[in-house]
Design an enzyme around this catalytic site. Structure first.
Site, PDB file in Angstrom:
ATOM      1  N   ASP A 106      -7.417  18.744 -14.445  1.00  0.00           N
ATOM      2  CA  ASP A 106      -7.685  17.394 -14.945  1.00  0.00           C
ATOM      3  C   ASP A 106      -7.262  17.382 -16.411  1.00  0.00           C
ATOM      4  O   ASP A 106      -7.886  18.030 -17.249  1.00  0.00           O
ATOM      5  CB  ASP A 106      -9.171  17.072 -14.793  1.00  0.00           C
ATOM      6  CG  ASP A 106      -9.503  15.634 -15.177  1.00  0.00           C
ATOM      7  OD1 ASP A 106      -8.822  15.081 -16.064  1.00  0.00           O
ATOM      8  OD2 ASP A 106     -10.463  15.080 -14.611  1.00  0.00           O
ATOM      9  N   TYR A 116     -16.561  16.663 -15.158  1.00  0.00           N
ATOM     10  CA  TYR A 116     -17.029  15.282 -15.155  1.00  0.00           C
ATOM     11  C   TYR A 116     -18.043  15.070 -14.029  1.00  0.00           C
ATOM     12  O   TYR A 116     -17.850  15.536 -12.903  1.00  0.00           O
ATOM     13  CB  TYR A 116     -15.829  14.357 -15.006  1.00  0.00           C
ATOM     14  CG  TYR A 116     -16.168  12.932 -14.661  1.00  0.00           C
ATOM     15  CD1 TYR A 116     -17.050  12.193 -15.445  1.00  0.00           C
ATOM     16  CD2 TYR A 116     -15.596  12.309 -13.550  1.00  0.00           C
ATOM     17  CE1 TYR A 116     -17.364  10.889 -15.130  1.00  0.00           C
ATOM     18  CE2 TYR A 116     -15.898  11.006 -13.227  1.00  0.00           C
ATOM     19  CZ  TYR A 116     -16.784  10.297 -14.012  1.00  0.00           C
ATOM     20  OH  TYR A 116     -17.095   9.015 -13.696  1.00  0.00           O
ATOM     21  N   LYS A 162      -8.454   6.126 -19.373  1.00  0.00           N
ATOM     22  CA  LYS A 162      -8.806   6.660 -20.671  1.00  0.00           C
ATOM     23  C   LYS A 162      -7.643   6.574 -21.659  1.00  0.00           C
ATOM     24  O   LYS A 162      -7.175   5.481 -21.957  1.00  0.00           O
ATOM     25  CB  LYS A 162      -9.322   8.095 -20.510  1.00  0.00           C
ATOM     26  CG  LYS A 162     -10.354   8.259 -19.393  1.00  0.00           C
ATOM     27  CD  LYS A 162     -11.576   7.376 -19.566  1.00  0.00           C
ATOM     28  CE  LYS A 162     -12.728   7.728 -18.654  1.00  0.00           C
ATOM     29  NZ  LYS A 162     -12.497   7.589 -17.213  1.00  0.00           N
ATOM     30  N   ARG A 172       0.838  -1.197   0.000  1.00  0.00           N
ATOM     31  CA  ARG A 172       0.000   0.000   0.000  1.00  0.00           C
ATOM     32  C   ARG A 172       0.874   1.248   0.000  1.00  0.00           C
ATOM     33  O   ARG A 172       0.563   2.255  -0.630  1.00  0.00           O
ATOM     34  CB  ARG A 172      -0.934   0.012   1.222  1.00  0.00           C
ATOM     35  CG  ARG A 172      -1.654   1.344   1.401  1.00  0.00           C
ATOM     36  CD  ARG A 172      -2.781   1.281   2.419  1.00  0.00           C
ATOM     37  NE  ARG A 172      -2.420   0.609   3.648  1.00  0.00           N
ATOM     38  CZ  ARG A 172      -1.693   1.154   4.634  1.00  0.00           C
ATOM     39  NH1 ARG A 172      -1.218   2.374   4.518  1.00  0.00           N
ATOM     40  NH2 ARG A 172      -1.441   0.465   5.728  1.00  0.00           N
TER      41      ARG A 172
END
Length: 383
Positions: free
Chosen positions: A170, A98, A195, A46
């Site tokens: 973004d 978004y 994406k 992690r």
């Protein structure tokens, strides 16, 4: 080194132990410690994993950051960035971000005391009007999702610095291949790696980077504390996808320009949104701050009531959420990606019920045009 070369050789591009030109998938949760209380570079996955580190170093180098961070999804990356702020803090963001970003702010962070104002972030006057004594950050998308609005990032970031605000961009639609927000003055860049960076619709991931060491330390703390990290398998897939970003984006853009002009000249289409069109209001800014106009196109039909029939009639182009894959994907934001935004807010920002968003893939352009024409023909037959 040119960016197209960095995509392949940037970051940690080979295994330092064996010389393998593909960084191995270190499928492990923990690491042997030779002495008590003296862990090595890695102690628990992690907190850090060699495969993930290679990806994180790569996105930092591509965007010009000091440290990169990889997450289990784009929204997990945004969640971590928003965790930098405290109850009572205020953010300014674009009015057509978004839908998942809006939902995260409205349903998760607003109840915790974070507030925000959505404005047309292309206009500095609207940014000024939204500024309060508690404003801490400016959150931008350019090109925006789904209306492909173009923000002058350099001017916006300069304005934000005048008011001691953090500028977050973004960069999902443009990718670092086409746009470098940190070089234009931004402080933090986020991506949905799902994406264009991944490019093959086979993974879900988020990335972030910053050129500010203090912010990097804080983001790293929250990444480890919240724990929404990307696993080694998807880290490897994403790094592999990035290696072909240049050739894919070139192909996406070539097809998108042709499709945009095809739609402009079609009698069934009322309006087309594509920054590569000379009459797009952000065309000149996009030409200045980007190295291309991207692969996203949005448009509206003359008869809004025919939208469902149109998208359902397509055969090559797939009706699905997401974008940036090698295959062409089409969706209706009001029903799909932006459904979480209330209708009145959507319409104020220009996201009408009949808006269609098309992620233009890299298929043969003739097949894409023929597919669109077939769908338009179905609408004509229904008259």
């Amino acid at each position: 080194m040119h960016l197209s070369t960095k995509l392949i050789h940037g970051g940690i591009s080979e295994d330092p132990l064996t010389g393998a030109v593909s960084v191995p998938i270190y499928q492990t949760s923990t690491y042997r410690q030779k002495k008590l209380g003296q862990p090595g570079e890695f102690e628990y996955s992690r907190s850090g994993n060699p495969t993930r580190l290679a990806l994180e170093e790569l996105i930092a180098e591509l965007e010009g950051g000091v440290k990169g961070f990889a997450f289990g999804s784009g929204i997990a990356a945004i969640h971590t960035i928003l965790s930098l702020f405290q109850p009572g803090d205020h953010l300014i963001l674009g009015d057509d971000v978004y839908g998942g970003t809006f939902r995260l702010l409205e349903k998760v962070f607003k109840p915790l005391g974070l507030s925000y104002t959505m404005v047309d972030s292309r206009e500095l006057s609207q940014l000024e009007g939204a500024l309060t004594d508690h404003t801490k950050a400016l959150y931008l998308e350019s090109p925006s999702n789904p209306l492909l609005k173009i923000i002058d990032l350099e001017k916006s970031a300069a304005w934000a610095k005048e008011h001691d605000l953090i500028t977050i961009v973004d960069n999902t639609f443009a990718t670092p291949y086409l746009q470098q927000p940190l070089a234009l003055g931004a402080d933090i860049v986020v991506h949905s790696g799902t994406k264009y960076l991944g490019g093959h619709s086979d993974l879900v991931a988020g990335l972030a980077t910053t050129n500010n060491q203090g912010l990097a330390e804080r983001i790293g703390f929250y990444q480890n504390s919240v724990g929404g990290v990307l696993g080694p398998q998807d880290s490897w897939l994403l790094q592999r996808g990035i290696k072909t970003l240049a050739v894919r984006m070139d192909a996406h853009q070539k097809n998108a320009e042709i499709i945009a002009n095809f739609l402009v000249n079609h009698s069934a289409v009322a309006k087309v949104y594509y920054p590569g069109l000379t009459d797009h209001p952000g065309h000149e800014i996009a030409a200045k701050q980007m190295c291309g106009f991207g692969g996203m196109v949005a448009f509206e039909l003359v008869d809004e009531s025919k939208v469902a029939n149109f998208v359902e009639s397509l055969e090559v182009i797939t009706l699905a959420e997401s974008l940036g894959g090698v295959e062409s994907l089409i969706e209706v934001p009001a029903v799909m990606t932006h459904a979480s935004i209330p209708k009145e807010k959507r319409e104020i920002s220009g996201i009408r019920d009949g808006l269609i968003r098309l992620s233009v893939g890299i298929e043969d352009i003739t097949d894409l045009q023929d597919d669109l024409e077939r769908a338009f023909s179905v609408l004509n037959e229904e008259r």
